[in-house]
Design a protein around this motif. Structure first.
Motif, PDB file in Angstrom:
ATOM      1  N   LYS A 210       0.816  -1.225   0.000  1.00 15.25           N
ATOM      2  CA  LYS A 210       0.000   0.000   0.000  1.00 15.25           C
ATOM      3  C   LYS A 210       0.846   1.270   0.000  1.00 15.25           C
ATOM      4  O   LYS A 210       0.311   2.367  -0.126  1.00 15.25           O
ATOM      5  CB  LYS A 210      -0.992   0.059   1.176  1.00 15.25           C
ATOM      6  N   ASP A 211       2.172   1.143   0.180  1.00 16.86           N
ATOM      7  CA  ASP A 211       3.050   2.311   0.033  1.00 16.86           C
ATOM      8  C   ASP A 211       2.978   2.828  -1.393  1.00 16.86           C
ATOM      9  O   ASP A 211       2.790   2.059  -2.341  1.00 16.86           O
ATOM     10  CB  ASP A 211       4.522   1.928   0.309  1.00 16.86           C
ATOM     11  N   HIS A 212       3.174   4.132  -1.545  1.00 18.80           N
ATOM     12  CA  HIS A 212       3.365   4.709  -2.880  1.00 18.80           C
ATOM     13  C   HIS A 212       4.859   4.946  -3.047  1.00 18.80           C
ATOM     14  O   HIS A 212       5.504   5.505  -2.163  1.00 18.80           O
ATOM     15  CB  HIS A 212       2.577   6.008  -3.041  1.00 18.80           C
ATOM     16  N   ALA A 213       5.406   4.510  -4.144  1.00 20.46           N
ATOM     17  CA  ALA A 213       6.853   4.595  -4.331  1.00 20.46           C
ATOM     18  C   ALA A 213       7.210   4.810  -5.790  1.00 20.46           C
ATOM     19  O   ALA A 213       6.404   4.544  -6.694  1.00 20.46           O
ATOM     20  CB  ALA A 213       7.510   3.313  -3.824  1.00 20.46           C
ATOM     21  N   MET A 214       8.419   5.310  -5.991  1.00 16.87           N
ATOM     22  CA  MET A 214       8.987   5.387  -7.336  1.00 16.87           C
ATOM     23  C   MET A 214      10.116   4.373  -7.400  1.00 16.87           C
ATOM     24  O   MET A 214      11.075   4.435  -6.627  1.00 16.87           O
ATOM     25  CB  MET A 214       9.532   6.777  -7.652  1.00 16.87           C
ATOM     26  N   ILE A 215       9.988   3.398  -8.294  1.00 15.95           N
ATOM     27  CA  ILE A 215      10.976   2.339  -8.431  1.00 15.95           C
ATOM     28  C   ILE A 215      11.770   2.562  -9.715  1.00 15.95           C
ATOM     29  O   ILE A 215      11.197   2.616 -10.807  1.00 15.95           O
ATOM     30  CB  ILE A 215      10.301   0.949  -8.472  1.00 15.95           C
ATOM     31  N   LEU A 216      13.079   2.706  -9.580  1.00 18.81           N
ATOM     32  CA  LEU A 216      13.955   2.816 -10.748  1.00 18.81           C
ATOM     33  C   LEU A 216      14.049   1.437 -11.384  1.00 18.81           C
ATOM     34  O   LEU A 216      14.249   0.444 -10.681  1.00 18.81           O
ATOM     35  CB  LEU A 216      15.342   3.301 -10.325  1.00 18.81           C
ATOM     36  N   THR A 217      13.898   1.357 -12.692  1.00 22.25           N
ATOM     37  CA  THR A 217      13.806   0.039 -13.328  1.00 22.25           C
ATOM     38  C   THR A 217      14.822  -0.171 -14.448  1.00 22.25           C
ATOM     39  O   THR A 217      15.261   0.767 -15.111  1.00 22.25           O
ATOM     40  CB  THR A 217      12.395  -0.194 -13.899  1.00 22.25           C
ATOM     41  N   TYR A 218      15.161  -1.428 -14.604  1.00 24.13           N
ATOM     42  CA  TYR A 218      16.003  -1.883 -15.725  1.00 24.13           C
ATOM     43  C   TYR A 218      15.221  -2.970 -16.448  1.00 24.13           C
ATOM     44  O   TYR A 218      14.786  -3.948 -15.825  1.00 24.13           O
ATOM     45  CB  TYR A 218      17.332  -2.444 -15.200  1.00 24.13           C
ATOM     46  N   MET A 219      15.014  -2.794 -17.745  1.00 29.33           N
ATOM     47  CA  MET A 219      14.279  -3.790 -18.523  1.00 29.33           C
ATOM     48  C   MET A 219      15.260  -4.727 -19.206  1.00 29.33           C
ATOM     49  O   MET A 219      16.113  -4.293 -19.982  1.00 29.33           O
ATOM     50  CB  MET A 219      13.398  -3.109 -19.571  1.00 29.33           C
ATOM     51  N   HIS A 220      15.144  -6.010 -18.890  1.00 29.90           N
ATOM     52  CA  HIS A 220      16.011  -7.031 -19.479  1.00 29.90           C
ATOM     53  C   HIS A 220      15.240  -7.745 -20.587  1.00 29.90           C
ATOM     54  O   HIS A 220      14.174  -8.311 -20.342  1.00 29.90           O
ATOM     55  CB  HIS A 220      16.434  -8.030 -18.399  1.00 29.90           C
ATOM     56  N   VAL A 221      15.763  -7.678 -21.797  1.00 28.95           N
ATOM     57  CA  VAL A 221      15.070  -8.261 -22.945  1.00 28.95           C
ATOM     58  C   VAL A 221      15.941  -9.337 -23.584  1.00 28.95           C
ATOM     59  O   VAL A 221      17.094  -9.096 -23.932  1.00 28.95           O
ATOM     60  CB  VAL A 221      14.726  -7.186 -23.998  1.00 28.95           C
ATOM     61  N   ARG A 222      15.362 -10.540 -23.707  1.00 26.98           N
ATOM     62  CA  ARG A 222      15.987 -11.620 -24.455  1.00 26.98           C
ATOM     63  C   ARG A 222      14.956 -12.171 -25.423  1.00 26.98           C
ATOM     64  O   ARG A 222      13.796 -11.761 -25.395  1.00 26.98           O
ATOM     65  CB  ARG A 222      16.429 -12.748 -23.498  1.00 26.98           C
ATOM     66  N   GLU A 223      15.379 -13.105 -26.260  1.00 27.50           N
ATOM     67  CA  GLU A 223      14.445 -13.669 -27.234  1.00 27.50           C
ATOM     68  C   GLU A 223      13.235 -14.293 -26.556  1.00 27.50           C
ATOM     69  O   GLU A 223      12.117 -14.221 -27.063  1.00 27.50           O
ATOM     70  CB  GLU A 223      15.143 -14.733 -28.087  1.00 27.50           C
ATOM     71  N   ASP A 224      13.462 -14.910 -25.387  1.00 27.33           N
ATOM     72  CA  ASP A 224      12.388 -15.667 -24.746  1.00 27.33           C
ATOM     73  C   ASP A 224      11.811 -15.013 -23.500  1.00 27.33           C
ATOM     74  O   ASP A 224      10.943 -15.578 -22.839  1.00 27.33           O
ATOM     75  CB  ASP A 224      12.886 -17.068 -24.378  1.00 27.33           C
ATOM     76  N   ILE A 225      12.285 -13.799 -23.151  1.00 35.09           N
ATOM     77  CA  ILE A 225      11.810 -13.189 -21.909  1.00 35.09           C
ATOM     78  C   ILE A 225      11.981 -11.671 -21.921  1.00 35.09           C
ATOM     79  O   ILE A 225      12.931 -11.139 -22.501  1.00 35.09           O
ATOM     80  CB  ILE A 225      12.560 -13.785 -20.689  1.00 35.09           C
ATOM     81  N   VAL A 226      11.032 -10.999 -21.294  1.00 32.12           N
ATOM     82  CA  VAL A 226      11.156  -9.572 -20.986  1.00 32.12           C
ATOM     83  C   VAL A 226      10.907  -9.457 -19.488  1.00 32.12           C
ATOM     84  O   VAL A 226       9.856  -9.891 -18.998  1.00 32.12           O
ATOM     85  CB  VAL A 226      10.138  -8.720 -21.764  1.00 32.12           C
ATOM     86  N   ALA A 227      11.867  -8.926 -18.745  1.00 36.36           N
ATOM     87  CA  ALA A 227      11.744  -8.864 -17.291  1.00 36.36           C
ATOM     88  C   ALA A 227      12.157  -7.484 -16.790  1.00 36.36           C
ATOM     89  O   ALA A 227      13.050  -6.844 -17.358  1.00 36.36           O
ATOM     90  CB  ALA A 227      12.606  -9.942 -16.637  1.00 36.36           C
ATOM     91  N   LEU A 228      11.505  -7.051 -15.708  1.00 40.96           N
ATOM     92  CA  LEU A 228      11.846  -5.782 -15.073  1.00 40.96           C
ATOM     93  C   LEU A 228      12.563  -6.041 -13.751  1.00 40.96           C
ATOM     94  O   LEU A 228      12.134  -6.878 -12.947  1.00 40.96           O
ATOM     95  CB  LEU A 228      10.581  -4.967 -14.785  1.00 40.96           C
ATOM     96  N   PHE A 229      13.656  -5.318 -13.535  1.00 36.98           N
ATOM     97  CA  PHE A 229      14.388  -5.342 -12.272  1.00 36.98           C
ATOM     98  C   PHE A 229      14.377  -3.917 -11.735  1.00 36.98           C
ATOM     99  O   PHE A 229      14.588  -2.972 -12.500  1.00 36.98           O
ATOM    100  CB  PHE A 229      15.822  -5.834 -12.488  1.00 36.98           C
ATOM    101  N   GLY A 230      14.117  -3.759 -10.434  1.00 35.87           N
ATOM    102  CA  GLY A 230      13.966  -2.399  -9.935  1.00 35.87           C
ATOM    103  C   GLY A 230      14.515  -2.193  -8.537  1.00 35.87           C
ATOM    104  O   GLY A 230      14.626  -3.136  -7.745  1.00 35.87           O
TER     105      GLY A 230
END
Length: 197
Positions: free
Chosen positions: A41-61
């Motif tokens: 329930k916190d409101h936050a700003m998360i800095l993100t890195y998008m990892h893209v491969r042929e078989d996956i798209v993932a966010l790390f923050g």
């Protein structure tokens, strides 16, 4: 590229958060350090890195630029992917990681799950000129914990699904002086598990 996401923390897991932004839930893999500073329930700003491969798209923050910068440096090392980078950041605080690299302490680095001595040495070799100097390291406000400063850790354990009494008893039975939040939580989790068994 998604640089950051602002929204409400809809859910916390052991190594991820789901953040609600305009009625869309973003699954973001993150470190213990960031998890420990957030509550549902916190409101936050998360800095993100998008990892893209042929078989996956993932966010790390991450909550801090320091964590994000170190994460990006770690994944430039050959053989270190985003999950391994996250494992390093979940095992040690950012300043501790920099200290380990600058002191060329491969033994401590190899204690990270999934990181062997060879990979640990490679991380140190490739990053020792990229993480500053020992003189520049300062102990952050959450780097170590005193006996009176356990409320955030107690909240983190409760948010992981543990009974508040079990969590408090586990913390009360520990010597937490000078330990990082991550180390305390890991030790407390082991203590609670033993009590349950």
């Amino acid at each position: 590229m998604i640089s950051y996401i602002k929204g409400e923390i809809a859910k916390k897991g052991l190594d991820y958060i789901i953040i609600d932004n305009n009625n869309m839930g973003y699954y973001i893999s993150t470190s213990f350090s960031t998890l420990n500073k957030l509550k549902e329930k916190d409101h936050a700003m998360i800095l993100t890195y998008m990892h893209v491969r042929e078989d996956i798209v993932a966010l790390f923050g991450f909550l801090t630029q320091d964590e994000m910068d170190l994460f990006k440096k770690l994944i430039t090392v050959n053989g270190i992917g985003p999950k391994a980078g996250l494992a390093v950041l979940s095992t040690y605080e950012t300043n501790t990681i920099k200290e380990i690299i600058l002191k060329e302490d491969a033994n401590r680095m190899s204690k990270v799950p999934g990181i062997g001595k060879k990979t640990a040495s490679k991380i140190i070799l490739e990053l020792k000129d990229k993480v500053g100097t020992l003189d520049s390291l300062t102990v952050g406000e959450s780097e170590t914990v005193t006996g009176r400063d356990t409320s955030d850790i107690l909240d983190a354990l409760i948010s992981l699904g543990f009974n508040s009494n079990d969590a408090k008893n586990a913390l009360d039975s520990m010597d937490i002086e000078g330990k990082s939040e991550n180390d305390i939580i890991k030790e407390a989790l082991k203590n609670i598990t033993r009590q349950v068994l």
